[in-house]
Structures are given as structure tokens and as C-alpha cells.
Enzyme design. Structure first.
Site, PDB file in Angstrom:
ATOM      1  N   VAL A  91       1.352   4.294   1.534  1.00 20.07           N
ATOM      2  CA  VAL A  91       2.029   4.875   2.693  1.00 20.07           C
ATOM      3  C   VAL A  91       2.934   3.845   3.360  1.00 20.07           C
ATOM      4  CG1 VAL A  91       1.734   6.012   4.937  1.00 20.07           C
ATOM      5  CG2 VAL A  91       0.211   6.580   3.040  1.00 20.07           C
ATOM      6  N   CYS A  92       2.466   2.611   3.463  1.00 20.23           N
ATOM      7  CA  CYS A  92       3.288   1.554   4.071  1.00 20.23           C
ATOM      8  C   CYS A  92       4.561   1.343   3.269  1.00 20.23           C
ATOM      9  CB  CYS A  92       2.503   0.247   4.156  1.00 20.23           C
ATOM     10  SG  CYS A  92       1.043   0.345   5.211  1.00 20.23           S
ATOM     11  N   THR A  93       4.450   1.361   1.963  1.00 19.44           N
ATOM     12  CA  THR A  93       5.614   1.178   1.108  1.00 19.44           C
ATOM     13  C   THR A  93       6.611   2.308   1.330  1.00 19.44           C
ATOM     14  OG1 THR A  93       4.320  -0.032  -0.523  1.00 19.44           O
ATOM     15  CG2 THR A  93       6.397   0.927  -1.281  1.00 19.44           C
ATOM     16  N   THR A 136       0.876  -1.174   0.000  1.00 17.81           N
ATOM     17  CA  THR A 136       0.000   0.000   0.000  1.00 17.81           C
ATOM     18  C   THR A 136       0.911   1.221   0.000  1.00 17.81           C
ATOM     19  OG1 THR A 136      -0.140  -0.001   2.407  1.00 17.81           O
ATOM     20  CG2 THR A 136      -1.873  -1.200   1.212  1.00 17.81           C
ATOM     21  N   LEU A 145       8.258   1.831   4.926  1.00 17.87           N
ATOM     22  CA  LEU A 145       9.229   0.742   5.054  1.00 17.87           C
ATOM     23  C   LEU A 145      10.432   0.943   4.144  1.00 17.87           C
ATOM     24  CD1 LEU A 145       6.794  -2.224   5.647  1.00 17.87           C
ATOM     25  CD2 LEU A 145       8.141  -0.954   7.305  1.00 17.87           C
TER      26      LEU A 145
END
Length: 161
Positions: free
Chosen positions: A53-55, A51, A58
Site C-alpha cells: 500500500v505504501c508503494t 510495502t 507514494l
């Protein structure tokens, strides 16, 4: 919603399956928080693999692994997806930290970040080498994340304490 562990208290221990990309190999193993004693641990709870924002979050932490290493800290990403999903995510973006599968969300509940509807709130917990929770940030909406600089500044405070 549960509040999760309080600052200055022992971080809830857990064992979760996960894996880490090492060269071309995705090495799968179980991760137990208590086995990381002696090093600080950054627990980064995130809602989902692949997703936007998660990408970004991380990838930011992965590109800063040397900074974390310099502070004797490990970074573990935790989300409800399974290890196969984590392997695909890690390979797609060359993520260099272990990604842990909390499929039943027991660990998210223990940390007070399980949320109806969205699954898991974006949150970061900094755990000292003694297993004590030193700092936490739980996002209400999760559209932003704690920066690498914020985390390394907080970690250097733990190391110098």
C-alpha cells in the site's frame, strides 16, 4: 493515542534526515519544516518502505508531482525506516519526493500518528505556506490512502484562500 495538532494551529516543527532522488543521485540532507515556509507542504506519514500500500501511495504522489508543483506544494514522505532504506525504496520505484527518516518516531508522536505494534499510522497533513495545519486525514487501518485528486483539491483550496 495523542490527537496531534489541531486544524488551524501551527504544525509542529521538526528536523529529520532524508533524501531525494535527483537523476541518478540520491541527495541526502536534513529537512526542517519551518524552512519550507512560503510553500504548502504535504506530510505523508507511511508505515514502511517497500510495502504494497505504501508503494502504491507514494508512486501515486510521485507521478503527480507536477500537480503539486503547480500548487506551490512540496510532498515529504515520512516513515520510521532509515535513510539507506529510503534510498533503496526511492531507486526501486523512481520516487521523486523527499523521504524522511523518523527512526525514533518523535515526529510521528508530535503529529499523533505513532501507533503501538504497527509503528506509524498512514496519515496525511496539509500545511499551508504560513506553517498552519489546514487539513489532515489519519487512517485507522491504513489499507487505503488519500488520492492525488483529493490532495490537490484540498491544496487548491488553501492556495485560493
Amino acid at each position: 493515542m495523542a490527537s496531534g495538532p489541531q486544524l488551524g494551529s501551527a504544525a509542529p516543527d521538526f528536523t529529520l534526515p532524508g533524501g531525494v532522488l535527483s537523476g541518478e543521485t540520491f541527495e541526502r540532507t536534513d529537512y526542517r519544516l519551518s524552512s519550507a515556509r512560503g510553500r504548502s507542504v504535504v506530510l505523508a506519514f507511511y508505515p514502511g518502505d517497500n510495502t504494497s500500500v505504501c508503494t502504491k501511495q507514494l508512486c501515486s504522489y510521485s507521478s503527480g508531482m507536477e500537480a503539486f508543483e503547480g500548487l506551490d506544494a512540496d510532498v515529504w514522505g515520512i516513515s520510521p525506516q532509515g535513510v539507506d532504506s529510503h534510498e533503496s525504496f526511492a531507486r526501486s520505484f523512481d520516487l521523486r519526493m523527499p523521504l524522511l527518516a523518523d527512526e525514533g518516531r518523535e515526529t510521528a508522536r508530535a503529529y499523533g500518528v505513532s501507533a503501538p505494534g504497527i509503528g506509524v499510522r498512514r496519515a496525511v497533513f496539509l500545511i499551508g505556506p504560513d506553517g498552519v495545519l489546514r487539513w489532515k486525514h489519519v487512517a485507522l487501518l491504513g489499507a487505503t490512502f488519500q488520492s492525488l485528486t483529493t490532495l490537490t483539491d484540498r491544496l487548491s483550496g488553501i492556495k485560493d484562500a
